[in-house]
Design a protein around this motif. Structure first.
Motif, PDB file in Angstrom:
ATOM      1  N   LEU A  24      24.849  82.009  79.098  1.00 41.35           N
ATOM      2  CA  LEU A  24      25.988  81.103  79.208  1.00 41.35           C
ATOM      3  C   LEU A  24      27.311  81.860  79.285  1.00 41.35           C
ATOM      4  N   PRO A  25      28.281  81.334  80.024  1.00 41.32           N
ATOM      5  CA  PRO A  25      29.640  81.895  80.000  1.00 41.32           C
ATOM      6  C   PRO A  25      30.250  81.693  78.609  1.00 41.32           C
ATOM      7  N   HIS A  26      30.964  82.696  78.132  1.00 38.88           N
ATOM      8  CA  HIS A  26      31.577  82.612  76.811  1.00 38.88           C
ATOM      9  C   HIS A  26      33.056  82.252  76.906  1.00 38.88           C
ATOM     10  N   ASP A  27      33.417  81.456  77.878  1.00 39.60           N
ATOM     11  CA  ASP A  27      34.810  81.070  78.081  1.00 39.60           C
ATOM     12  C   ASP A  27      35.278  80.152  76.952  1.00 39.60           C
ATOM     13  N   PRO A  28      36.583  80.110  76.664  1.00 35.97           N
ATOM     14  CA  PRO A  28      37.113  79.167  75.673  1.00 35.97           C
ATOM     15  C   PRO A  28      36.770  77.726  76.048  1.00 35.97           C
ATOM     16  N   ALA A  29      36.504  76.904  75.037  1.00 38.78           N
ATOM     17  CA  ALA A  29      36.137  75.505  75.247  1.00 38.78           C
ATOM     18  C   ALA A  29      37.319  74.602  74.944  1.00 38.78           C
ATOM     19  N   SER A  30      37.386  73.471  75.645  1.00 39.97           N
ATOM     20  CA  SER A  30      38.441  72.483  75.421  1.00 39.97           C
ATOM     21  C   SER A  30      37.847  71.090  75.372  1.00 39.97           C
ATOM     22  N   LEU A  31      38.436  70.235  74.549  1.00 43.81           N
ATOM     23  CA  LEU A  31      37.977  68.857  74.404  1.00 43.81           C
ATOM     24  C   LEU A  31      39.181  67.949  74.215  1.00 43.81           C
ATOM     25  N   ARG A  32      39.211  66.830  74.956  1.00 46.76           N
ATOM     26  CA  ARG A  32      40.247  65.807  74.778  1.00 46.76           C
ATOM     27  C   ARG A  32      39.596  64.428  74.888  1.00 46.76           C
ATOM     28  N   ILE A  33      39.854  63.602  73.902  1.00 45.16           N
ATOM     29  CA  ILE A  33      39.353  62.219  73.901  1.00 45.16           C
ATOM     30  C   ILE A  33      40.499  61.306  73.499  1.00 45.16           C
ATOM     31  N   ALA A  34      40.735  60.254  74.273  1.00 43.51           N
ATOM     32  CA  ALA A  34      41.780  59.278  73.958  1.00 43.51           C
ATOM     33  C   ALA A  34      41.205  57.871  74.064  1.00 43.51           C
ATOM     34  N   LEU A  35      41.440  57.070  73.036  1.00 45.25           N
ATOM     35  CA  LEU A  35      41.011  55.668  73.012  1.00 45.25           C
ATOM     36  C   LEU A  35      42.204  54.804  72.636  1.00 45.25           C
ATOM     37  N   ASP A  36      42.273  53.627  73.214  1.00 41.39           N
ATOM     38  CA  ASP A  36      43.240  52.633  72.754  1.00 41.39           C
ATOM     39  C   ASP A  36      42.682  51.259  73.069  1.00 41.39           C
ATOM     40  N   GLY A  37      43.343  50.245  72.575  1.00 39.90           N
ATOM     41  CA  GLY A  37      42.867  48.888  72.809  1.00 39.90           C
ATOM     42  C   GLY A  37      43.572  47.905  71.911  1.00 39.90           C
ATOM     43  N   THR A  38      42.958  46.753  71.726  1.00 41.45           N
ATOM     44  CA  THR A  38      43.516  45.708  70.879  1.00 41.45           C
ATOM     45  C   THR A  38      42.442  45.182  69.935  1.00 41.45           C
ATOM     46  N   LEU A  39      42.891  44.646  68.808  1.00 38.87           N
ATOM     47  CA  LEU A  39      41.960  44.071  67.845  1.00 38.87           C
ATOM     48  C   LEU A  39      42.616  42.926  67.098  1.00 38.87           C
ATOM     49  N   GLU A  40      41.770  42.110  66.506  1.00 39.03           N
ATOM     50  CA  GLU A  40      42.225  41.049  65.611  1.00 39.03           C
ATOM     51  C   GLU A  40      42.055  41.525  64.175  1.00 39.03           C
ATOM     52  N   ASN A  41      43.073  41.340  63.370  1.00 42.65           N
ATOM     53  CA  ASN A  41      43.010  41.720  61.962  1.00 42.65           C
ATOM     54  C   ASN A  41      43.283  40.489  61.121  1.00 42.65           C
ATOM     55  N   GLY A  42      42.288  40.064  60.362  1.00 47.42           N
ATOM     56  CA  GLY A  42      42.411  38.834  59.602  1.00 47.42           C
ATOM     57  C   GLY A  42      42.821  39.014  58.159  1.00 47.42           C
ATOM     58  N   MET A  43      43.138  40.257  57.750  1.00 46.59           N
ATOM     59  CA  MET A  43      43.464  40.490  56.348  1.00 46.59           C
ATOM     60  C   MET A  43      44.428  41.661  56.226  1.00 46.59           C
ATOM     61  N   ASP A  44      45.368  41.556  55.290  1.00 42.46           N
ATOM     62  CA  ASP A  44      46.240  42.686  54.998  1.00 42.46           C
ATOM     63  C   ASP A  44      45.402  43.785  54.353  1.00 42.46           C
ATOM     64  N   LEU A  45      45.258  44.909  55.041  1.00 45.03           N
ATOM     65  CA  LEU A  45      44.403  45.979  54.547  1.00 45.03           C
ATOM     66  C   LEU A  45      45.008  46.723  53.371  1.00 45.03           C
ATOM     67  N   PHE A  46      46.286  46.449  53.038  1.00 47.52           N
ATOM     68  CA  PHE A  46      46.892  47.032  51.847  1.00 47.52           C
ATOM     69  C   PHE A  46      46.790  46.081  50.655  1.00 47.52           C
ATOM     70  N   ASP A  47      46.136  44.924  50.828  1.00 52.08           N
ATOM     71  CA  ASP A  47      45.879  44.000  49.726  1.00 52.08           C
ATOM     72  C   ASP A  47      44.607  44.461  49.025  1.00 52.08           C
ATOM     73  N   VAL A  48      44.780  45.303  48.004  1.00 54.06           N
ATOM     74  CA  VAL A  48      43.634  45.951  47.366  1.00 54.06           C
ATOM     75  C   VAL A  48      42.702  44.936  46.731  1.00 54.06           C
ATOM     76  N   ALA A  49      43.263  43.913  46.113  1.00 55.30           N
ATOM     77  CA  ALA A  49      42.427  42.912  45.455  1.00 55.30           C
ATOM     78  C   ALA A  49      41.542  42.199  46.465  1.00 55.30           C
ATOM     79  N   ALA A  50      42.099  41.810  47.602  1.00 57.71           N
ATOM     80  CA  ALA A  50      41.316  41.128  48.629  1.00 57.71           C
ATOM     81  C   ALA A  50      40.253  42.053  49.211  1.00 57.71           C
ATOM     82  N   MET A  51      40.609  43.330  49.447  1.00 55.33           N
ATOM     83  CA  MET A  51      39.635  44.273  49.989  1.00 55.33           C
ATOM     84  C   MET A  51      38.506  44.541  49.002  1.00 55.33           C
ATOM     85  N   THR A  52      38.834  44.597  47.706  1.00 58.09           N
ATOM     86  CA  THR A  52      37.809  44.808  46.690  1.00 58.09           C
ATOM     87  C   THR A  52      36.859  43.625  46.635  1.00 58.09           C
ATOM     88  N   ALA A  53      37.397  42.407  46.671  1.00 62.06           N
ATOM     89  CA  ALA A  53      36.561  41.210  46.668  1.00 62.06           C
ATOM     90  C   ALA A  53      35.668  41.168  47.898  1.00 62.06           C
TER      91      ALA A  53
END
Length: 516
Positions: free
Chosen positions: A366-395
């Protein structure tokens, strides 16, 4: 620990900061600061006296409580003496006479009550602020100016029944210069900062492991800059996390000219012990918080890691990378509208040590050349709960509930891999269907398109098989899959693939439906 760092860091920020020329008195500077602390849920108490041209604040005490569901973290900070001294030109000189002392108390978490006798875990720290900070402006618009100030924070080791669960830590920032503003606006406070520091360092106390080794870790960076803005929204003092993460805004960039770090493992065992040294060039960290969405973008240049030890073949290995980048944007607040998310990862010109190639490719296929990797993702989602509401997340967790967010659309702006003489480039887009998942707890059906351009992949599979890395039967299967999903491109060794997953469940490769 997080509560303690938050509290003491907020103190440092609030009391290290300068606006337009105007008169401000020591009493006004103190009252403005005290009011801001109260707004953040840290109502301070203190003994305040006037001694000539100086307002002296003694035994200032304030606390903060963070709700963590079944438990909570409380912290209490004491500043023995702070002096606000009148200066010519209508300014005030701020000086901390003695270090601040903080104690954070965390109840022992569920499931650990029977294994330890203690009911709580304490984290203690001191913070020393050296230098004079000049306050100018008005009580509603203050500017804090630093001139060669310094900050040191020491965290004591955290132990439970004579067992250290968190080593002590000493963090220092020296050569602090610049300005920090604090302006009262409608429904809160806003600030702009432009700060430099000559050096930042932190060192952990040596820690003994269960296997008898001693571990020592440290980090240092030079020529630090911090620029940007922060807005703290006025909210309920008993829900600081919602005010901070759900309503406030931040856009701050931290940068270093270079950094070094080390991990030393000492061992009396034969062949034991190891030392890992890392160095970087220019590095930046962008941090954002807006409309309940938190994000970061970290970039590191010229990363070099050296690991040395008797157990390492040749005694030492070196791994380097021209640049590294990782970024994330994710909505924390609940919303009925779709919200964007992003994820990026990039590694440019990764150079592996020759010993790694000797082990993976002993015949030199195999060639021993330097390797490179790039991955990019984006999109949209629905969030039904405040993720900083610890009590709700614990429940939610206790009831084995489903995750409160649902991904709707996904885009892949870039896929790039350059490895061992082969290159893969791609992009895609798609969306999840409003249908039940085929497998309980799984993802719903997906429809979308993926475009790939591959060069040298066929040759790489052949070389991997010849080198013994890839068994012949797996290499044959991989070549067959390439023939099924890809077609020849315009140049030698190039393959092109256009894959589509339709809403009715079909898979189409290069315009041809696949029989599965």
């Amino acid at each position: 620990m997080r509560s303690l760092f938050t509290t003491t860091a907020l103190t440092a920020v609030c009391l290290m900061g300068t606006p337009a020329l105007a008169d401000i008195t020591p009493e006004e500077a103190w009252e403005a600061y005290r009011g801001q602390m109260a707004q953040m849920g840290m109502e301070p108490t203190a003994e305040v006296t006037r001694e000539g041209d100086t307002l002296v604040v003694r035994n200032m005490v304030y606390g903060l409580e963070m709700d963590l569901g079944e438990t909570s973290v409380t912290s209490t900070t004491t500043a023995p003496e702070i002096r606000f001294q009148e200066q010519s030109g209508g300014t005030v000189a701020l000086r901390f006479v003695e270090p601040l002392n903080s104690i954070a108390v965390t109840p022992v978490g569920p499931g650990f009550e029977e294994s330890v006798d203690a009911d709580t875990i304490e984290t203690r720290s001191t913070m020393t602020l050296d230098g004079v900070t000049i306050i100018s402006g008005t009580p509603e618009d203050m500017v804090f100016t630093f001139d060669d100030n310094a900050l040191e924070m020491k965290n004591e080791p955290v132990s439970v029944e004579d067992m250290v669960i968190q080593p002590g830590l000493t963090a220092k920032i020296v050569g602090i210069n610049g300005t920090y503003t604090l302006e009262q606006v409608e429904n809160g406070w806003t600030s702009d900062m432009d700060i430099t520091a000559s050096a930042l360092s932190y060192d952990f106390d040596p820690m003994d492991t269960e296997t008898g080794e001693k571990v020592d870790m440290g980090f240092a960076a030079n020529d630090m800059t911090v620029t940007g803005s922060f807005t703290l929204h006025e909210g309920e003092t008993d829900n600081f996390m919602q005010t901070l993460l759900g309503k406030s805004a931040m856009d701050i960039t931290m940068a270093f000219a270079g950094s070094t770090s080390s991990i030393v493992i000492e061992s009396d065992a034969p062949g034991g012990g190891m030392k890992i040294d890392a160095a970087t060039g220019a590095s930046t960290l962008d941090m954002t918080l807006e409309d309940g969405a938190i994000g970061y973008d970290a970039k590191v240049a010229d990363l070099n890691v050296i690991a040395a030890g008797a157990q390492i073949p040749g005694g030492q290995v070196n791994v380097s990378m021209k640049s590294y980048n990782t970024a994330l944007l994710f909505p924390l607040s609940a919303s009925e509208e779709l919200q964007p998310f992003e994820l990026r990862l990039g590694m440019e010109e990764l150079v592996l040590p020759e010993i790694a190639w000797m082990i993976a490719d002993p015949t030199g296929q195999l060639p021993h050349d330097p390797a490179s990797l790039r991955i990019a993702l984006d999109g949209t989602l629905e969030n039904g709960m405040d993720l900083f509401d610890v009590a709700a997340m614990t429940a939610l967790e206790e009831n084995d509930g489903e995750m409160p967010f649902k991904v709707e659309t996904v885009n892949i702006p870039e896929i790039f891999l350059d490895l061992a003489g082969a290159t893969i480039k791609g992009e895609g887009t798609g969306h999840f269907l409003d249908q039940e998942a085929a497998v309980p707890g799984g993802m719903p059906p997906f429809a979308g398109k993926l475009s790939l351009n591959m060069v040298g992949v066929t040759d790489l599979i052949t070389k991997l098989s010849s080198a013994g890395i890839l068994p012949p039967e797996q290499a044959m299967s991989a070549q067959m899959m390439l023939g099924l999903f890809a077609r020849p491109g315009e140049t030698a060794g190039e393959l092109v693939s256009e894959i589509e997953m339709t809403e009715d469940g079909q898979i189409i490769a290069n315009g041809q439906p696949l029989p599965f």
